[in-house]
Design an enzyme around this catalytic site. Structure first.
Site, short mmCIF file in Angstrom:
data_model
loop_
_atom_site.label_atom_id
_atom_site.label_comp_id
_atom_site.label_asym_id
_atom_site.label_seq_id
_atom_site.Cartn_x
_atom_site.Cartn_y
_atom_site.Cartn_z
N TRP A 106 118.37 2.92 44.50
CA TRP A 106 117.99 1.51 44.42
C TRP A 106 118.66 0.90 43.17
O TRP A 106 118.68 1.52 42.11
CB TRP A 106 116.46 1.37 44.34
CG TRP A 106 116.06 -0.04 44.10
CD1 TRP A 106 116.04 -1.06 45.00
CD2 TRP A 106 115.65 -0.60 42.84
NE1 TRP A 106 115.65 -2.22 44.39
CE2 TRP A 106 115.40 -1.97 43.06
CE3 TRP A 106 115.48 -0.09 41.56
CZ2 TRP A 106 114.98 -2.84 42.06
CZ3 TRP A 106 115.06 -0.94 40.55
CH2 TRP A 106 114.81 -2.31 40.80
N ASP A 145 111.64 -16.99 49.01
CA ASP A 145 111.57 -15.53 49.17
C ASP A 145 110.13 -15.08 49.42
O ASP A 145 109.27 -15.88 49.80
CB ASP A 145 112.20 -14.86 47.93
CG ASP A 145 112.84 -13.52 48.24
OD1 ASP A 145 112.09 -12.53 48.32
OD2 ASP A 145 114.08 -13.45 48.39
N ASP A 146 109.87 -13.83 49.17
CA ASP A 146 108.59 -13.19 49.42
C ASP A 146 107.41 -13.98 48.82
O ASP A 146 107.52 -14.51 47.71
CB ASP A 146 108.66 -11.79 48.77
CG ASP A 146 107.54 -10.89 49.21
OD1 ASP A 146 106.64 -11.35 49.92
OD2 ASP A 146 107.57 -9.72 48.81
N LYS A 151 116.38 -14.48 55.50
CA LYS A 151 116.67 -13.21 54.81
C LYS A 151 115.72 -12.18 55.42
O LYS A 151 114.51 -12.31 55.29
CB LYS A 151 116.43 -13.38 53.31
CG LYS A 151 116.62 -12.11 52.49
CD LYS A 151 116.49 -12.45 51.00
CE LYS A 151 116.43 -11.23 50.12
NZ LYS A 151 116.11 -11.59 48.71
N ASP A 183 114.34 -8.63 55.34
CA ASP A 183 114.23 -7.56 54.35
C ASP A 183 113.59 -6.32 54.96
O ASP A 183 112.95 -6.38 56.02
CB ASP A 183 113.40 -8.07 53.16
CG ASP A 183 113.73 -7.38 51.86
OD1 ASP A 183 114.38 -6.32 51.88
OD2 ASP A 183 113.32 -7.91 50.81
N MET A 184 113.69 -5.19 54.27
CA MET A 184 113.11 -3.92 54.72
C MET A 184 112.96 -3.07 53.47
O MET A 184 113.96 -2.61 52.92
CB MET A 184 114.09 -3.29 55.72
CG MET A 184 113.56 -2.14 56.53
SD MET A 184 113.56 -0.57 55.65
CE MET A 184 113.31 0.55 56.99
N ASN A 185 111.73 -2.90 53.02
CA ASN A 185 111.55 -2.37 51.67
C ASN A 185 110.96 -0.97 51.54
O ASN A 185 110.47 -0.62 50.48
CB ASN A 185 110.68 -3.34 50.86
CG ASN A 185 111.52 -4.45 50.27
OD1 ASN A 185 112.58 -4.19 49.70
ND2 ASN A 185 111.08 -5.69 50.42
N ASP A 234 119.64 -5.26 44.46
CA ASP A 234 118.68 -6.00 43.63
C ASP A 234 119.16 -6.07 42.19
O ASP A 234 118.57 -6.77 41.37
CB ASP A 234 117.29 -5.33 43.69
CG ASP A 234 116.53 -5.74 44.94
OD1 ASP A 234 116.93 -6.72 45.59
OD2 ASP A 234 115.52 -5.08 45.27
C1 GLA Z 1 113.40 -6.80 48.00
C2 GLA Z 1 114.64 -7.67 48.01
C3 GLA Z 1 114.52 -8.73 46.96
C4 GLA Z 1 113.28 -9.55 47.21
C5 GLA Z 1 112.06 -8.66 47.25
C6 GLA Z 1 110.84 -9.43 47.67
O1 GLA Z 1 113.35 -6.03 46.86
O2 GLA Z 1 115.78 -6.91 47.84
O3 GLA Z 1 115.66 -9.55 46.95
O4 GLA Z 1 113.42 -10.26 48.40
O5 GLA Z 1 112.24 -7.58 48.16
O6 GLA Z 1 109.72 -8.65 47.77
#
Ligand code: GLA
Length: 743
Positions: free
Chosen positions: A200, A367-368, A477, A479-481, A549
């Protein structure tokens, strides 16, 4: 046609503009063998000679004593399992009797125009006259199992793709335990192997080493292509560098578990295999059913790594990315993540947008944190409805306000996830991937949704679509975290649990396909905790992917070097953020951050309302540079002149307009030079006969271009080089623009 079958020799020749790939049917048993891959050949007479092997008589049928040594040395196009080739097998099954041997032999073939889609999978595409496809049908005579090998050959790019379809033409169900998409047995040239590694915030760092005996592979079982390894490997002649030497690149068009491996065996052979990682994979095939394996891109360059890079960039820009945004200048965006994290409301977002619009930023991405009860990352994934405590007027109203400022509006989702603390989980606890009786591990306090299930995909997509229909949202966007662990699907029977990871990826592809069908003009950006799922599979759906990130301009030099080794600059999500940087704590000049972001999709990820007057001004200079040069960056050829990863001092690469008339030179002096001298850099990709005027692109003052007054010949710049002046201090960037002087 670029594919020819020579009947007498029983050889297939696959020709791209500068390369030839030869394989053929050998011996009375009809094994399909590899003969050659490299520079384009003018003829193939005598090629079957190459099958003769010193190590054992080439008469397996007549001399059974040597059969095993034959198997262990023959250059197979698709290797057998369990019959004497002790190198990596391409396929493994478990039949009703529990046996696993497979020994494929040639049965028939077909040559077609164009290139067919792979059902449910991303793949390169081509019009009828842009590619040809060879399908070679192999069969295992003992079981009846059929393997269809597909080879597609591009007319205008030096690339070939390979994939495999396995059909259970036996009389009983069987389990496919391993299916590689390609196998190439090559003569060893004393290769180096190049792969991309990371973690990461440190994705895709290049790593080159000598290929020794034994197996060297990279793989992942994380359920996504991952931050850690990349579905790619290249074999390089020892003398190969950016400009010259032989390079063989293999890149997997897939976003889940993979294996990419090179094996140097007992004789002078190297076997490369690439495919879905056999660990965590077992697919049940009923009689008559087929399994389609994803595609591998193969490219050969006699012009070093640079040649491989440009082959792949052209292939992906012309034959993989489908988005209507591909050839368009993307709106300059501002993302609120690093500006606010979860702490925002409608007023705050509008105030960021207001300031951004004044600076010339064209889109605000929320974003989130805008949904459910999402005040921190412990909850609410899966509850895709607007949090009206934060966004009081609703999403439609917020989008309108942003649009009124002349900006587009974009939104973040993480559709594949579920928080245990969510409405969705309370209603459907069995929708999370988990093993009965075992508490599934948390990653960022979340679990993974079982999107192998149709009803789960439908439900989540409905929520996402409802939000997208409720407002003018022009960008998403996705995402997948977290990676997949505790593999278990409540919907699969015991003997199909091994299908979950691949079904998950197929489910993901289906969801993104439906999203794009519903919103055909949507600008989609994929993301996975930064660049954890940056692969050709995802590019089929989104023209850009968030690269990392880590937005620190110096870390980005290495991340973006590894990424641009394979992917066009137009794919790399890159933003200017504040300093000290939130990931590494380093402070770099605003102009240096601007240059790093200009080499990607370009945007900002900071609170503009808190920017100093000086940085605000520089923002508008950077924006002017983006408008002036994005066409060249997006559509041009990429050349790598110097690597900070290698020299630990400075970094340099070029974007060159096709044809060579214009070029941008991105130079970063990472460490200030102790002595007072300039640095000599050899440029690439220019016209040897042309003269170029050299200008500085100013990222820190109003005047966009300053003519340095220097005019230099292209050949001189490429052979002798150009002096880059000494810059003052660490982390300094210099952007140069060269244009052919026409008489
Ligand atoms: C991930 C993305 C970030 C942001 C966060 C939000 O880490 O890579 O850019 O969107 O999630 O929780």
């Amino acid at each position: 046609m670029s594919i020819q079958y020579y009947e007498k020799e029983r050889i297939f020749a696959l020709n791209t503009p500068h390369t030839t790939y030869l394989c053929g049917i050998a011996a009375q048993e009809g094994f399909l063998g590899h003969l050659y891959y490299g520079k384009r050949l003018e003829g193939i007479s005598g090629a079957p000679e190459l099958f003769r092997l010193e190590e054992s008589p080439f008469t397996p049928e007549n001399n059974d004593r040597d059969r095993v040594s034959f198997f262990d040395a023959f250059p197979f196009e698709y290797s057998s399992h369990g019959v004497g080739d002790f190198r990596e097998s391409s396929i493994k099954i478990r039949d009703e009797g529990g046996h696993s041997t497979v020994s494929p032999v040639y049965e028939s073939h077909e040559i077609r125009r164009g290139k067919e889609k792979l059902p449910g999978l991303p793949a390169t595409f081509a019009k009828e006259d842009e590619a040809a496809t060879l399908v070679i049908n192999l069969r295992d005579p003992a079981t009846g199992l059929k393997m269809e090998l597909s080879y597609s050959v591009f007319e205008n790019v030096d690339a070939i793709t390979r994939s495999v379809r396995v059909v259970n033409e036996t009389k009983a169900p069987l389990y496919l335990e391993k299916v590689m998409s390609c196998c190439v047995d090559m003569e060893d040239q004393g290769f180096d192997i190049l792969t991309l590694h990371g973690s990461w915030a440190r994705e895709r760092h290049m790593e080159r080493k000598s290929l020794g005996h034994g197996k060297f592979g990279v793989s992942t079982v994380r359920g996504e292509s991952s931050h850690q390894e990349h579905p790619f490997l290249a074999l390089l002649a020892k003398n190969a560098d950016q400009n010259g030497g032989e390079v063989y690149g293999f890149h997997f068009v897939y976003s889940g578990n993979f294996l990419a491996q090179a094996e140097r065996g007992q004789f002078s052979h190297v076997r490369v295999v690439m495919g879905i990682c056999p660990e965590e994979f077992c697919w049940k095939l009923e009689p008559g059913e087929a399994f389609q394996a994803p595609e591998v891109v193969l490219t050969y360059s006699g012009e070093g790594l640079g040649g491989m890079t440009r082959n792949l960039h052209d292939l992906y820009r012309n034959h993989l990315i489908r988005s209507p945004w591909l050839h368009k200048k993307r709106p300059i965006l501002i993302n609120n993540w690093e500006a606010t994290y979860f702490d925002f409301n409608e007023e705050k977002i509008i105030s960021i947008a207001r300031k951004s619009a004044k600076l010339g930023i064209e889109m605000l991405v929320l974003d989130d944190g805008w949904f459910g009860n999402r005040f921190d990352d412990n909850r609410s994934l899966g509850d895709w409805y607007v949090n009206t405590e934060k966004i009081r007027g609703g999403m439609g109203h917020l989008a309108e306000e942003i649009n009124k400022l002349g900006m587009k509006f974009g939104l973040w989702f993480e559709p594949e996830m579920i928080s245990p603390e969510s409405e969705l989980y309370r209603q459907h606890p069995d929708w999370a991937i988990a093993v009965p009786g075992r508490r599934p591990g948390r990653g960022r306090n979340q679990l993974v949704l079982d999107i192998s299930r149709r009803e789960v995909r439908d439900h989540v997509l409905k929520m996402v679509f409802d939000v997208l229909h409720s407002a003018n949202i022009e960008y998403v966007k996705w995402d997948m975290n977290r990676p997949l662990t505790d593999l278990g699907s409540a919907a699969l029977p015991a003997d199909r649990q091994g299908e979950l990871c691949h079904r998950y990826v197929l489910g993901l592809y289906e969801m993104q396909e439906r999203l794009l069908q519903e919103f055909p003009n949507l600008l989609l950006e994929n993301c996975s905790g930064g660049g954890g799922r940056f692969d050709p599979g995802m590019l089929y759906f989104s023209p850009q992917i968030w690269c990392s990130d880590d937005t620190d301009a110096i870390e980005r030099l290495m991340i973006q070097e590894g990424t641009s080794l394979l992917y066009p600059l137009s794919c790399m999500g890159a933003h200017v953020s504040v300093c000290p940087n939130h990931v590494v704590g380093r402070s770099t000049p605003f102009a240096t951050r601007g240059m790093a972001a200009l080499a990607g999709t370009f945007g900002y990820e900071l609170d503009v309302t808190k920017l100093s007057e000086e940085d605000k001004k520089m923002t508008s200079f950077q924006i002017a540079a983006y408008h002036a040069f994005n066409n060249l960056i997006r559509e041009g050829d990429y050349y790598r002149n110097a690597s900070y990863l290698e020299n630990h001092l400075y970094d340099c690469f070029q974007a060159v307009e096709k044809g060579g008339a214009k070029s941008l030179v991105f130079y970063t002096q990472v460490i200030g030079q102790p002595a007072r001298h300039s640095r000599r850099i050899r440029l690439m990709g220019l016209k040897a006969e042309a003269d170029y005027k050299i200008c500085t692109v100013n990222l820190d003052r109003e005047e966009l271009l300053t003519d340095t007054g220097r005019v230099m010949n292209g050949d001189l710049l490429m052979q002798a080089g150009m002096n880059v002046e000494r810059l003052w201090g660490d982390f300094q960037a210099k952007l140069l623009y060269l244009e052919e002087v026409r008489a």
